[in-house]
Design a protein around this motif. Structure first.
Motif, PDB file in Angstrom:
ATOM      1  N   ASN A 130       2.805   9.398  10.600  1.00  0.00           N
ATOM      2  CA  ASN A 130       3.900   8.425  10.559  1.00  0.00           C
ATOM      3  C   ASN A 130       3.508   7.034  10.079  1.00  0.00           C
ATOM      4  OD1 ASN A 130       5.884  10.263  11.608  1.00  0.00           O
ATOM      5  ND2 ASN A 130       4.848  10.079  13.582  1.00  0.00           N
ATOM      6  N   SER A 178       3.473   5.527   7.268  1.00  0.00           N
ATOM      7  CA  SER A 178       4.374   4.847   6.319  1.00  0.00           C
ATOM      8  C   SER A 178       5.600   4.269   7.040  1.00  0.00           C
ATOM      9  CB  SER A 178       4.779   5.760   5.174  1.00  0.00           C
ATOM     10  OG  SER A 178       5.362   6.942   5.668  1.00  0.00           O
ATOM     11  N   PHE A 179       6.095   4.972   8.073  1.00  0.00           N
ATOM     12  CA  PHE A 179       7.204   4.436   8.873  1.00  0.00           C
ATOM     13  C   PHE A 179       6.815   3.110   9.518  1.00  0.00           C
ATOM     14  CE2 PHE A 179       8.689   3.795  13.214  1.00  0.00           C
ATOM     15  CZ  PHE A 179      10.040   3.595  12.999  1.00  0.00           C
ATOM     16  N   TYR A 180       5.657   3.077  10.166  1.00  0.00           N
ATOM     17  CA  TYR A 180       5.218   1.863  10.861  1.00  0.00           C
ATOM     18  C   TYR A 180       5.007   0.713   9.884  1.00  0.00           C
ATOM     19  CZ  TYR A 180       4.466   4.751  14.997  1.00  0.00           C
ATOM     20  OH  TYR A 180       4.645   5.594  16.059  1.00  0.00           O
ATOM     21  N   GLU A 232       6.443   0.290   6.889  1.00  0.00           N
ATOM     22  CA  GLU A 232       7.734  -0.156   6.358  1.00  0.00           C
ATOM     23  C   GLU A 232       8.481  -0.991   7.397  1.00  0.00           C
ATOM     24  OE1 GLU A 232      10.614  -1.290   4.048  1.00  0.00           O
ATOM     25  OE2 GLU A 232       8.786  -0.303   3.343  1.00  0.00           O
ATOM     26  N   ARG A 233       8.433  -0.581   8.656  1.00  0.00           N
ATOM     27  CA  ARG A 233       9.094  -1.360   9.709  1.00  0.00           C
ATOM     28  C   ARG A 233       8.460  -2.743   9.831  1.00  0.00           C
ATOM     29  NH1 ARG A 233       8.815   0.678  15.767  1.00  0.00           N
ATOM     30  NH2 ARG A 233       6.669   0.106  15.322  1.00  0.00           N
TER      31      ARG A 233
END
Length: 106
Positions: free
Chosen positions: A92, A94-96, A98-99
């Protein structure tokens, strides 16, 4: 005898995991698995799993320096928690990142 290690695991998109642990008799006593990303020409900490307070939790690190702490997480062992942290941040990351970028834009 205590064994301490620190190393990096490279991820795509100029990201990496900083991994630290202390073992005794083959068992993990303490660990930190921190996601870092190269943003705006410097490395920034993005998210971190650790058991520094005698329980496992994740800190989501904001650009302003504040942290969002998860509630304590239950695992059968520190090894299970350590392996979960490695897998979860690898999957995950990339999620972190981007956030974190979205927080920075606000």
């Amino acid at each position: 005898m205590m064994e301490q290690r620190e190393f990096f695991i490279a991820l795509p998109d100029e990201a990496a995991l900083r991994v630290q642990y202390t073992k005794s008799r083959g068992r993990i006593l303490r660990f930190v698995v921190q996601l870092e990303a190269y943003l705006d020409e410097q490395w920034a900490p993005i998210a971190r799993y650790d058991n520094a307070h005698r329980f496992v939790h994740r800190d989501d690190l904001r650009p302003d320096g504040s942290q969002i702490k998860t509630p304590p997480m239950a695992f059968a062992s520190n090894e299970d928690a350590f392996n979960f942290a490695l897998r979860e941040l690898r999957v995950n990351y990339s999620f972190y990142i981007e956030r974190y970028r979205q927080w920075k834009r606000k």
